[in-house]
Design an enzyme around this catalytic site. Structure first.
Site, mmCIF file in Angstrom:
data_model
loop_
_atom_site.group_PDB
_atom_site.id
_atom_site.type_symbol
_atom_site.label_atom_id
_atom_site.label_comp_id
_atom_site.label_asym_id
_atom_site.label_seq_id
_atom_site.Cartn_x
_atom_site.Cartn_y
_atom_site.Cartn_z
ATOM 1 N N LYS A 1 3.193 4.189 -1.294
ATOM 2 C CA LYS A 1 3.192 5.061 -2.213
ATOM 3 C C LYS A 1 3.901 6.765 -2.321
ATOM 4 C CE LYS A 1 -1.143 3.542 -1.960
ATOM 5 N NZ LYS A 1 -2.161 4.324 -1.775
ATOM 6 N N HIS B 1 0.840 -1.346 -0.119
ATOM 7 C CA HIS B 1 0.076 0.136 0.061
ATOM 8 C C HIS B 1 0.718 1.445 -0.327
ATOM 9 C CE1 HIS B 1 -3.089 2.480 1.584
ATOM 10 N NE2 HIS B 1 -3.781 2.311 0.692
ATOM 11 N N ASP C 1 15.141 11.133 -9.671
ATOM 12 C CA ASP C 1 16.082 11.802 -8.807
ATOM 13 C C ASP C 1 16.207 12.050 -7.644
ATOM 14 O OD1 ASP C 1 17.039 11.427 -11.747
ATOM 15 O OD2 ASP C 1 16.549 13.029 -12.444
#
Length: 529
Positions: A192, A190, A197
Site C-alpha cells: 500500500k 499487498h 510528488d
C-alpha cells in the site's frame, strides 16, 4: 485468566493532533531535510544504550533515512484518508504512483479525481499497480481492471500505466480449481504505497468505499522527497515484472492483460523459476542498504526511517527480504533485561501471527503487552457468502489459540488480548470494520512509543512467504512525535475490549468442525490465511 486491572499507559484520551492540520489543506514545504544511507550510524543521545544497538543492526539490514519529526503527519479516520488522497492528487505536478491490492470497481469519484489531475497538468504521469487475481476477480462484471483501463485510452500509455502483479505460486490446474474468493491465499501484491510528488502515504488501506468510510486503518504521511523517491523505485520495479492492463472488448470485461516484451522477466505462470531469478536481480539491490558510507549530517537527527520490504515469493535462491528480520530484531530486544520495564502494542485486523514472532512476544520481559484484533463482527468477511464467510470464525480460532499460548507461557497477567468492535456489520447501519496493523514499543519507564511499524503487513506466515509487503519502521527520540504515536495507539483502542478464555467458551464463539476442516484443506494444498 487475564488480569484486566493493569495500568495501561497507552489508554490516555485521544486528542487532536494539531501538527497534522496541514494534511487536509494545501501541502507544507519543509526546508530542513536530510536523508543518508550509511551502515554503522546510531543515535547519540541519553537513550543510545537502548536504541543504539537496534539502529546499528537495522543499518545493516535496510536503507536509512533521517528526517525531522514534523515531516510525519498521522491522520485518524478513513474519511480524512480519502480527503487527503484526493487533495494531494489534484495538486500533483509530476508523478502519482499508487500500489494497492485493488481499487473498488465503483470508485468512479477517485478515478475522476485522477482524470482531473491529468487534465490540469500535462506533464503529470500516473502509475497504478494492483493485483491480477484480486483486480480481475469480478470479470466479466465491472472490476478494478475495467475501471482503470479507460484512463490509458484517454491519456495515452506514455502518461498512464496500469500494471497487475501475478504470483508465481498459483498456476495450472491449481489456479483452475481454487475458488476466486480464496485464490488470494496463494499470494498477492499487498503493498500500500500512495505517492504523490515528494510525499507518500503509508497505510494498510486499499482504495475502495469501505476504506474511505467505515473501515478503520492507519495512515502516516511522510513529506520526504527521498523516501517518496525510494518507494517510487520499488513501485516501478514491481511494475516492470507485472502484466500491463489495456482497454479491451466489453464482452471480455473491458480490458486485456498483456505481458510486454520489455518486461525483464518471463511470465510467472509459465516460467516461475526464471521469473523469480529475474525479479531477484531487480529487487535485491533496492531493498538492501548501500555499502558505501555517506558522511552523516552535522546535526544529530532524532527520527530515523527504515523502509522494509517482504518479497519472499520473488527472491531466489536467497530471500533477502528485510521486514521479518528487522521486526524480529525489534522484538528480540523485548526479551532483554534492558527492556524489562518496556511496553508494546501489536494490532492486526486479521490476526494469525507468524509463529516466530509469537514466540518472541511471549518471551518478552515487558511489563505490559497488548494485542488488538477485529472482533468477528468487525471482520471484513463477516456475513460473506460461501467459503469466505468462514473466515471470521477461523480468525477467532487463531486468536483463541494465541490467548491459550499466553496463559501456558505464564504471561496472562502481562499480555492482554483485545477485540475491536464498532457495531455489527450487516445489522447496524453505522457499523465499522477493523483493518489496522502496526506495532508500537515504548522504552523502559516511558509512556509514549519510540518505535513503530506502519505499512501493509499482517505479520502472518502468508505475509512472510506469499505476499508482497512494504512497511516503514520509525525510530524516534522526538517527544512531540512520541506523543503523537501514543495518541494514535490510544484512539485505536477506543472501541476495543479485553477478551478472556471465558469469552471464547461461549456457545456463539465456538468454532465449528467445518471451519477447522476448511483451514486444514487450505493449508494442505499450499495456501495461507
Amino acid at each position: 485468566m487475564i488480569v484486566t486491572t493493569l495500568r495501561n499507559s497507552f489508554l490516555r484520551p485521544a486528542v487532536c493532533l494539531m501538527r497534522c492540520r496541514p494534511c487536509v489543506h494545501p501541502r507544507r514545504s519543509f526546508s530542513s531535510f536530510n536523508s543518508t544511507l550509511y551502515p554503522t550510524a546510531s543515535i547519540p543521545s541519553p537513550t543510545t544504550s537502548v536504541l543504539g544497538s537496534l539502529t546499528g543492526e537495522l543499518d545493516r539490514l535496510a536503507p536509512r533515512f533521517e528526517i525531522q519529526a514534523n515531516q510525519i503527519c498521522i491522520i485518524k479516520t478513513p474519511g480524512e484518508f480519502y480527503s487527503v488522497l484526493k487533495d494531494r492528487i489534484l495538486k500533483a505536478e509530476n508523478r502519482i504512483f499508487l500500489s494497492t491490492l485493488y481499487i473498488g470497481e465503483t470508485e468512479h469519484e477517485l478515478i475522476d479525481t485522477l482524470r482531473e489531475a491529468l487534465r490540469r497538468q500535462p506533464k503529470l504521469k500516473v502509475s497504478i499497480l494492483s493485483d491480477a487475481l484480486r483486480g480481475t476477480r469480478e470479470t466479466p462484471n465491472p472490476s478494478c481492471a475495467s475501471l482503470l483501463a479507460p484512463l490509458v485510452c484517454e491519456f495515452g500509455a506514455d502518461r498512464v500505466e496500469i500494471r497487475m502483479y501475478h504470483t508465481p505460486n498459483l498456476r495450472g490446474l491449481k489456479k483452475k480449481i481454487v475458488p476466486k474468493r480464496l485464490n488470494e491465499g496463494w499470494g498477492l501484491q499487498h503493498m500500500k504505497l500512495y505517492g504523490i510528488d515528494d510525499e507518500i502515504v503509508m497505510s494498510g488501506a486499499n482504495l475502495s468505499a469501505d476504506y474511505f468510510t467505515n473501515r478503520q486503518d492507519r495512515y502516516h504521511i511522510f513529506s520526504c522527497p527521498n523516501l517518496a523517491g525510494y518507494f517510487a523505485g520499488i513501485h516501478h520495479a514491481v511494475c516492470s515484472i507485472s502484466y500491463n492492463v489495456l482497454p479491451g472488448p466489453k464482452e471480455q470485461g473491458g480490458y486485456t492483460l498483456e505481458w510486454p516484451e520489455s518486461n525483464p522477466a518471463p511470465m510467472p505462470t509459465e516460467e516461475p523459476k526464471g521469473f523469480q531469478i529475474a525479479a531477484t536481480s531487480i529487487l535485491t539491490p533496492l531493498i538492501r542498504p548501500k555499502l558505501t558510507p555517506i558522511k552523516p549530517p552535522s546535526s544529530t537527527p532524532k527520527t530515523i526511517l527504515y523502509p522494509l520490504a517482504q518479497f519472499t515469493p520473488l527472491l531466489y535462491p536467497q530471500d533477502t527480504s528485510t521486514e521479518h528480520p528487522a521486526l524480529s530484531s525489534v522484538l528480540q530486544l523485548l526479551s532483554s533485561e534492558a527492556f524489562a520495564n518496556s511496553r508494546w502494542v501489536l494490532t492486526a485486523g486479521y490476526f494469525n501471527i507468524h509463529m516466530q514472532l509469537k514466540k518472541l512476544l511471549l518471551a518478552s520481559k515487558s511489563v505490559e503487552g497488548i494485542v488488538v484484533t477485529a472482533a468477528p463482527e468487525a471482520n471484513g468477511f463477516y456475513g460473506s457468502k460461501g467459503v469466505s464467510g468462514m473466515l471470521p470464525a477461523a480468525y477467532t480460532l487463531m486468536a483463541r489459540q494465541f490467548l491459550d499460548d499466553v496463559i501456558k507461557a505464564g504471561k496472562g497477567d502481562s499480555i492482554l488480548l483485545k477485540e475491536w468492535k464498532r457495531g455489527t456489520i450487516g445489522k447496524d447501519p453505522d457499523a465499522w470494520t477493523y483493518h489496522a496493523k502496526g506495532i508500537w514499543v515504548s522504552l523502559p519507564n516511558e509512556e509514549d512509543p519510540s518505535i513503530t511499524l506502519i505499512g501493509s503487513s499482517n505479520y502472518t506466515k502468508r505475509s512472510y512467504s506469499l505476499d508482497l509487503e512494504t512497511n516503514v519502521l520509525v525510530v524516534t527520540e522526538d517527544e512531540g512525535l512520541k506523543k503523537a504515536l501514543g495518541e494514535e495507539v490510544a484512539w485505536l483502542q477506543d472501541n476495543a475490549r479485553t477478551v478472556t478464555m471465558q469469552d471464547f467458551e461461549r456457545t456463539e464463539r465456538r468454532v465449528s468442525l467445518k471451519v477447522r476442516l476448511a483451514l486444514w484443506i487450505v493449508k494442505a494444498i499450499g495456501g495461507q490465511l
